[in-house]
Motif scaffolding. Sequence first.
Motif, PDB file in Angstrom:
ATOM      1  N   ARG A   3      -1.309  -3.131   3.886  1.00  0.00           N
ATOM      2  CA  ARG A   3      -0.919  -2.777   2.649  1.00  0.00           C
ATOM      3  C   ARG A   3       0.461  -1.792   3.039  1.00  0.00           C
ATOM      4  O   ARG A   3       1.461  -1.864   2.582  1.00  0.00           O
ATOM      5  N   GLN A   4       0.325  -0.963   4.131  1.00  0.00           N
ATOM      6  CA  GLN A   4       1.214   0.089   4.458  1.00  0.00           C
ATOM      7  C   GLN A   4       2.252  -0.908   5.089  1.00  0.00           C
ATOM      8  O   GLN A   4       3.445  -0.339   5.167  1.00  0.00           O
ATOM      9  N   LEU A  11       4.890  -2.441   2.912  1.00  0.00           N
ATOM     10  CA  LEU A  11       5.877  -1.397   2.325  1.00  0.00           C
ATOM     11  C   LEU A  11       7.310  -1.508   3.211  1.00  0.00           C
ATOM     12  O   LEU A  11       8.385  -1.292   2.413  1.00  0.00           O
TER      13      LEU A  11
END
Length: 96
Positions: free
Chosen positions: A17-18, A21
């Motif tokens: 998820r990071q 980004l």
Amino acid sequence: MAGNPRNGRPYRTLCARQRALGLPCWLCGHEIDYSLTGYAAQRSAWAFTLDHAQPLTRGGDLLDPANARSAHRRCNSARGNRTTAQPPQARASRRW
């Protein structure tokens, strides 16, 4: 005996998820080469690593998304477990 929590699904999900980004390094502000994966990412100083704003050794939560930050491998390693946002500046090898 419990295994390494960084090998578990919750940690891998947080990393994914990071990474998705696509943020710049929170320590130096430069772009991270997100194309590096696998062995190349392990060897490159400019590859993505998941850093923790509050270091784990100082009570930070491994799986808290609010504590997760994108960083270069080099910047993350240079910062160590300090709570400052900037890695230390390179010093000369000798005093002149």
